[in-house]
Each structure stands twice: as C-alpha cells, then as structure tokens.
Motif scaffolding. Structure first.
Motif, PDB file in Angstrom:
ATOM      1  N   ASP A 226       0.864  -1.322  -0.022  1.00 49.47           N
ATOM      2  CA  ASP A 226      -0.082   0.169   0.028  1.00 49.47           C
ATOM      3  C   ASP A 226       0.769   1.149  -0.084  1.00 49.47           C
ATOM      4  N   TRP A 227       1.305   1.491  -1.120  1.00 43.56           N
ATOM      5  CA  TRP A 227       2.380   2.758  -1.352  1.00 43.56           C
ATOM      6  C   TRP A 227       1.370   3.687  -0.527  1.00 43.56           C
ATOM      7  N   LYS A 246      -2.804   7.673  -0.072  1.00 44.47           N
ATOM      8  CA  LYS A 246      -2.998   6.304  -0.397  1.00 44.47           C
ATOM      9  C   LYS A 246      -3.304   5.810  -1.602  1.00 44.47           C
ATOM     10  N   ALA A 249      -1.885   4.256  -5.692  1.00 49.13           N
ATOM     11  CA  ALA A 249      -1.426   3.037  -6.231  1.00 49.13           C
ATOM     12  C   ALA A 249      -1.465   2.125  -5.244  1.00 49.13           C
ATOM     13  N   THR A 250      -1.754   0.593  -5.325  1.00 50.39           N
ATOM     14  CA  THR A 250      -1.758  -0.301  -4.569  1.00 50.39           C
ATOM     15  C   THR A 250      -1.173  -1.580  -5.494  1.00 50.39           C
TER      16      THR A 250
HETATM   17 MG   LIG Z   1      -1.475   2.847  -1.677  1.00 52.37          MG
END
Ligand SMILES: [Mg+2]
Ligand SMILES: O=C(O)/C=C/C(=O)CC(=O)CC(=O)O
Ligand SMILES: [Ca+2]
Length: 404
Positions: A226-227, A246, A249-250
């Motif tokens: 979880d960037w 958040k 991107a993941t």
């Molecule tokens: Mg994220």
C-alpha cells in the motif's frame, strides 16, 4: 505431501505444496489465461483441464481467475485436488507436460477483476508507532482500536500487479515550517508491507458473514504494498482518514496462494484483551505464520512477522459485513501494515526511520529517510507447509518513477 514428477529441488520456489494461481501470457500467445506455478514452470490450467477432461475446464479457461473465484469452495477444492494429482502422479505426466511453460518466459497480469478494496490497520506495533509519530500528544492507540478492526475503503481501480512502475504522487502538503500548504511532488513517499485477501463467494446485502465462514468466502492470500505518501496523508487525513495519500497505487503479487495451502501455517493470534464482542469470535485459529521480507534495491531492510497481527483476516471479514454490507467476487481486503515488536520488523519507512529522523543506512553507502526516484521495493514471504515443506508467496515489487 507427494513429490512432483517434475523433480523440484526441496529448496526451490513453488513446490507442490503451494500451487498458487495466477494469470499469464507468452510472447507466442498474448491471450491472458489462468496458470498454476510449479517450480520454475507454469501449468496452463485451461489447456490441461481440457486435455484431461476435467469437469471444471470452462471455469479455468477464461482470461482471468474471475470464474474460478465465483465458483466457490467445493470447486476450489476440486481444482486443487486435481492439479495436485496431475503434477504428482507420474501416470499424468504425458498428458500434462505439453501444457507447461517456463515461468521465466511468461508475463504475469492482474489475476482477477478487483471489486471493492478495504485496507485494515491490524498490527498493534504499527498502530502504536504511527500513533506516536502522527499524534504525539495523544494515546497512541485510539479507544476503539482493541474493540474493532479499524479500516478504510480504498481505491480498487489503482490496484496494480507487481512490476508496475509507480509514479511519485503530487498534491498538497503542509510542511510544519510553512504557514500555508504547498503543492508539489510528495517528499515523503513510503511503502506499507501488507498481506491481501481476495473474496470468491459473494454474500447478499443485509446478511453477516461469521468469523467461522472465512474459508467459504475467501479464495486466496497474496502480498500487497500500500504505497503511501506521508506528507499528503498527514495534511489531509483529519477527520476522515486516508484519501489521496494512499489512493494513487496499491501493488499486489501475481500469485494467489489458496487458503487451503495454509493449513500448516495457521497459528493462534496474540491474546486479545479486552475480549472482543461475540461476532468477532471464532472457534478456529486464523493467525497465519507468514514471514515477510522487505528489500530496498536488493538490500534486506525488514522482516515483518504476520503471526503477530492483533486482528485476523477472519475477524476482519466478519467485521466488514456486520452492518449488512455485501461481499462481491473480487473484493480485496488487506491486513494493514505488518510490523513486529523489533525495529527490524517494521513494515514501512515511517516507522523504520521514525518519520525520517533516523535514516536507514544501506550497504551501498547511501541513506534513506523515504523513497527516492528510481528506488525499487520488493516484498516476499514464505510460510510453513505440510511435512516440513515451504509455502511461497513469490513477490510484489515496484519502482518509483519521478512525478509528472
Ligand atoms: Mg496505497
Ligand atoms: O494512524 C493513522 O493516521 C494512519 C495509519 C496508516 O497510514 C496505516 C494504514 O494505512 C493502515 C495500515 O496499513 O495499517
Ligand atoms: Ca495500509
């Protein structure tokens, strides 16, 4: 656990105890299709199922895992039993071998259509550290933290497969030295090492899913990053929680490990005090002994222990549906950052560097407070399998590109 006729070395990745599902294509055939990883090979599931006249051939012949996810626990068990037999019983070798592809030669894709995405906050060590850093004047754990698994709804459209480059996010942040917010690229870009779960069997709106029904609904387990942009997050999050810090991107690992591969990895979760409400109690242990490793540009920087998570995935599923919210096939939920009690077990840079105050020194002589452009982060994990075998989760990796 019978050996495979593929003669896989005992220490090789993806032995016959794991058999994770993914979606791949090849240079010769750009069609995306389901596969099972076995050693350094991928079994093309649909082609093998048709060759062996398996009753579930249609379910595993689509462009992704969606149909298999929707098929439910009895079919999941049937497919896993069949694939195990195909790859371990020499009687099947001649029929199965033509449907193996070198794993190094395939391209892996997002394995299923991501429906909704929820991210929890279930590590007591992580939540305590983040509370101390973000809210130093308050108790680190909020009063609700030990009564319910806290979570937030994330952005499913930006869930990407491992290997996808991550563009540094831009937005508003307010450095403590500035009177008003500034706009620009995030200066405090972070990771969160997490474990993800994907729902197969849906549930109707208005009904709850019990803790003990976890394995009827959840198909598999994978790694998730979880960037997180700590400067965007710190300015935006009060009072509603994570948003743009958040949602950019993941990343998820491409190989989905079936829940049934994890029987030997199940452990009691840490003791819960106060005792949770009855809807959060189950009769089976659903702690999982996954051992994560986090690498920055190839250097090991952390070993987060998933067995230390305060809330289990089964409790999280029950909590997510206790208000009658339905489940859809493809729903993803993530554990929350996995951090253990030791410094070298922390699952994000915010904690590892104590908000940048204690930068990490890397063996190549450089230092890191947060991520720099060009940095690559890779999370891997293993778990105990049956009879001394090892369950592999492969990896989730991603590289930071400069802001646009
Ligand atoms: Mg994220
Ligand atoms: O406590 C906060 O304000 C923020 C916490 C996080 O950023 C962590 C989060 O996304 C949930 C988790 O991964 O554990
Ligand atoms: Ca998170």
């Amino acid at each position: 656990m019978p050996d495979s006729w593929l003669d896989i070395a005992p220490d090789a990745q993806f032995g016959p105890a794991t058999l994770p599902y993914g979606v791949f294509s090849t240079g010769d055939d750009p069609t995306t299709r389901p596969g099972v990883a076995i050693g350094d090979q991928v079994l093309e599931l649909g082609a093998a199922a048709r060759a062996l006249d398996a009753p579930f051939a249609d379910t595993v012949s689509g462009p992704d895992l969606d149909a298999l996810l929707a098929a439910g626990r009895p079919v999941w068990d049937q497919v896993r039993a069949a694939v195990t037999a195909w790859l371990t019983d020499p009687a099947h070798e001649a029929a199965v071998r033509p449907h193996l592809v070198e794993r190094a030669s395939v391209t892996l894709h997002l394995p299923f259509t991501v429906a909704d995405y929820v991210d929890f906050y279930a590590s007591e060590h992580h939540a305590t550290n983040v509370g101390r850093i973000f809210r130093p004047e308050q108790e680190p754990l909020t009063p609700n933290w030990k009564h319910l698994p806290i979570g937030y709804h994330g952005r499913s459209g930006t869930v990407v497969v491992s290997g996808t480059d991550i563009v540094r996010p831009t937005g508003q942040r307010k450095p403590p030295t500035e009177p008003v917010p500034v706009f620009g690229p995030s200066a405090r870009l972070d990771i969160e090492a997490e474990v993800g779960f994907v729902v197969g069997t849906p549930s109707p709106m208005g009904e709850r899913v019990a803790v003990d029904d976890f394995a009827d609904h959840v198909f598999g387990v994978f790694l998730l990053n979880d960037w997180s942009s700590r400067d965007l997050q710190a300015w935006e999050y009060v009072p509603l929680g994570p948003f743009l810090g958040k949602s950019f991107a993941t990343s998820i690992s491409p190989w989905i490990v079936p829940v049934s591969a994890l029987e030997s990895a199940r452990v009691e979760q840490p003791a819960q005090d106060p005792e949770p409400l009855p809807y959060l109690k189950g009769s089976q242990p659903w702690g999982l002994d996954l051992r994560l490793e986090v690498r920055l540009n190839g250097h090991l920087i952390s070993n987060p222990p998933f067995s230390q998570m305060y809330w289990t995935a089964a409790q999280q599923l029950a909590h997510m549906t206790v208000n009658g919210a339905s489940l859809r096939t493809g729903d993803v939920y993530a554990s929350g950052t996995v951090s253990g009690p030791e410094v070298a077990q922390r699952g994000c840079f915010l904690e590892l560097t104590w908000s940048g105050k204690e930068p990490l020194r890397l063996p190549d002589g450089t230092e890191r407070a947060f991520l720099e452009d060009g940095d690559e982060v890779t999370i891997t994990a293993t778990a105990p399998g049956p009879e001394g075998t090892r369950i592999d989760f492969g990896e989730v990796t991603g590289r930071i590109l400069p802001a646009r």
